[in-house]
Design a protein around this motif. Structure first.
Motif, PDB file in Angstrom:
ATOM      1  N   LEU A 136      11.526 -58.228   2.706  1.00 28.57           N
ATOM      2  CA  LEU A 136      10.563 -57.131   2.748  1.00 28.57           C
ATOM      3  C   LEU A 136       9.793 -57.058   1.432  1.00 28.57           C
ATOM      4  N   CYS A 137      10.497 -57.124   0.320  1.00 27.86           N
ATOM      5  CA  CYS A 137       9.827 -57.055  -0.986  1.00 27.86           C
ATOM      6  C   CYS A 137       8.891 -58.232  -1.213  1.00 27.86           C
ATOM      7  N   GLN A 138       9.233 -59.390  -0.673  1.00 28.46           N
ATOM      8  CA  GLN A 138       8.370 -60.560  -0.854  1.00 28.46           C
ATOM      9  C   GLN A 138       7.020 -60.385  -0.161  1.00 28.46           C
ATOM     10  N   LYS A 139       6.939 -59.491   0.812  1.00 30.02           N
ATOM     11  CA  LYS A 139       5.659 -59.198   1.471  1.00 30.02           C
ATOM     12  C   LYS A 139       4.668 -58.553   0.506  1.00 30.02           C
ATOM     13  N   PHE A 140       5.176 -57.969  -0.588  1.00 26.57           N
ATOM     14  CA  PHE A 140       4.325 -57.353  -1.611  1.00 26.57           C
ATOM     15  C   PHE A 140       3.889 -58.369  -2.671  1.00 26.57           C
ATOM     16  N   HIS A 141       4.466 -59.562  -2.662  1.00 22.73           N
ATOM     17  CA  HIS A 141       4.163 -60.638  -3.603  1.00 22.73           C
ATOM     18  C   HIS A 141       4.381 -60.235  -5.064  1.00 22.73           C
ATOM     19  N   PRO A 142       5.572 -59.700  -5.405  1.00 21.59           N
ATOM     20  CA  PRO A 142       5.821 -59.323  -6.797  1.00 21.59           C
ATOM     21  C   PRO A 142       5.882 -60.559  -7.697  1.00 21.59           C
ATOM     22  N   CYS A 143       5.695 -60.332  -9.003  1.00 23.77           N
ATOM     23  CA  CYS A 143       5.769 -61.439  -9.975  1.00 23.77           C
ATOM     24  C   CYS A 143       7.118 -62.132  -9.929  1.00 23.77           C
ATOM     25  N   LYS A 144       8.178 -61.338  -9.851  1.00 22.21           N
ATOM     26  CA  LYS A 144       9.545 -61.864  -9.864  1.00 22.21           C
ATOM     27  C   LYS A 144      10.446 -60.834  -9.204  1.00 22.21           C
ATOM     28  N   THR A 145      11.553 -61.323  -8.626  1.00 22.17           N
ATOM     29  CA  THR A 145      12.517 -60.436  -7.979  1.00 22.17           C
ATOM     30  C   THR A 145      13.932 -60.818  -8.411  1.00 22.17           C
ATOM     31  N   TYR A 146      14.708 -59.814  -8.777  1.00 19.71           N
ATOM     32  CA  TYR A 146      16.124 -59.967  -9.108  1.00 19.71           C
ATOM     33  C   TYR A 146      16.926 -59.171  -8.085  1.00 19.71           C
ATOM     34  N   ILE A 147      18.195 -59.556  -7.898  1.00 24.22           N
ATOM     35  CA  ILE A 147      19.077 -58.849  -6.972  1.00 24.22           C
ATOM     36  C   ILE A 147      20.371 -58.502  -7.692  1.00 24.22           C
ATOM     37  N   ASN A 148      20.837 -57.267  -7.479  1.00 24.95           N
ATOM     38  CA  ASN A 148      22.073 -56.824  -8.123  1.00 24.95           C
ATOM     39  C   ASN A 148      22.924 -55.982  -7.188  1.00 24.95           C
ATOM     40  N   PHE A 149      24.237 -56.136  -7.345  1.00 20.82           N
ATOM     41  CA  PHE A 149      25.230 -55.321  -6.646  1.00 20.82           C
ATOM     42  C   PHE A 149      26.270 -54.861  -7.651  1.00 20.82           C
ATOM     43  N   VAL A 150      26.892 -53.727  -7.385  1.00 21.29           N
ATOM     44  CA  VAL A 150      28.029 -53.302  -8.194  1.00 21.29           C
ATOM     45  C   VAL A 150      29.218 -54.201  -7.861  1.00 21.29           C
ATOM     46  N   ILE A 151      29.477 -54.429  -6.567  1.00 17.49           N
ATOM     47  CA  ILE A 151      30.654 -55.179  -6.121  1.00 17.49           C
ATOM     48  C   ILE A 151      30.229 -56.349  -5.231  1.00 17.49           C
ATOM     49  N   GLU A 152      30.898 -57.483  -5.424  1.00 18.65           N
ATOM     50  CA  GLU A 152      30.732 -58.623  -4.522  1.00 18.65           C
ATOM     51  C   GLU A 152      32.097 -58.956  -3.923  1.00 18.65           C
TER      52      GLU A 152
END
Length: 176
Positions: A136-152
């Motif tokens: 969904l965020c890639q539809k906005f064409h951001p400069c860069k995207t990071y992903i984070n979670f508290v727990i994996e």
């Protein structure tokens, strides 16, 4: 990172929501001021020099830390919600779940191509919801995207991290 204070305060509930699932309840971390501070401090250290301009919190537990982290980073906060929960015009992404499909949305004017986005949620298991949020965020064409979670979750044969493109930096604070 597996901070011992976080590990010692994380509540695990066996057989919830169904038998065989060991539910990791982050609300005990959120309600403990020391744990919440540790989470924010560790996340700030990871992202302080990445140029984050928007933090996208995934409904609903991703809103808690996402908003606090956005404020600390001097970034804006964007809500990624289930379909029909946002009042203005949205962009949406549908995804498959074990029993059907679901759709998430972000306001159409929430992210620009100049933004550096951090997607945040509480827990990575299969990665389905976050992959939809990433797409969904890639539809906005951001400069860069990071992903984070508290727990994996890795001890149950889950490989949620593998669903994301290799070039995307994915970080977690606790691996179980």
């Amino acid at each position: 990172m597996n901070n011992p204070t976080l590990l010692n305060n994380l509540r695990c509930i066996p057989d919830f929501p169904i038998k065989g699932i060991n539910f990791r309840d982050v609300t005990t971390l959120f309600s403990n001021a020391e744990c919440l501070q540790i989470i924010l401090d560790e996340l700030y250290e990871i992202y302080k020099d990445k140029g984050i301009t928007k933090v996208v919190g995934i409904e609903s537990r991703g809103f808690v830390v996402g908003a606090a982290l956005a404020a600390r980073l001097g970034a804006g906060m964007v809500l990624c919600r289930k379909k029909g929960k946002l009042p203005a015009e949205t962009i949406e992404e549908s995804y498959s779940k074990k029993y059907g499909t679901d759709t998430i949305e972000i306001h159409k004017d929430a992210i620009t191509s100049d933004d550096v986005v951090l997607l945040h949620d509480d827990l990575l298991a299969t990665g389905g919801t976050m992959l939809a949020a990433y797409n969904l965020c890639q539809k906005f064409h951001p400069c860069k995207t990071y992903i984070n979670f508290v727990i994996e979750i890795t001890d149950e044969g889950l490989h949620g991290r593998d669903v994301f493109p290799r070039e995307v930096e994915v970080s977690t604070l606790i691996n179980m």
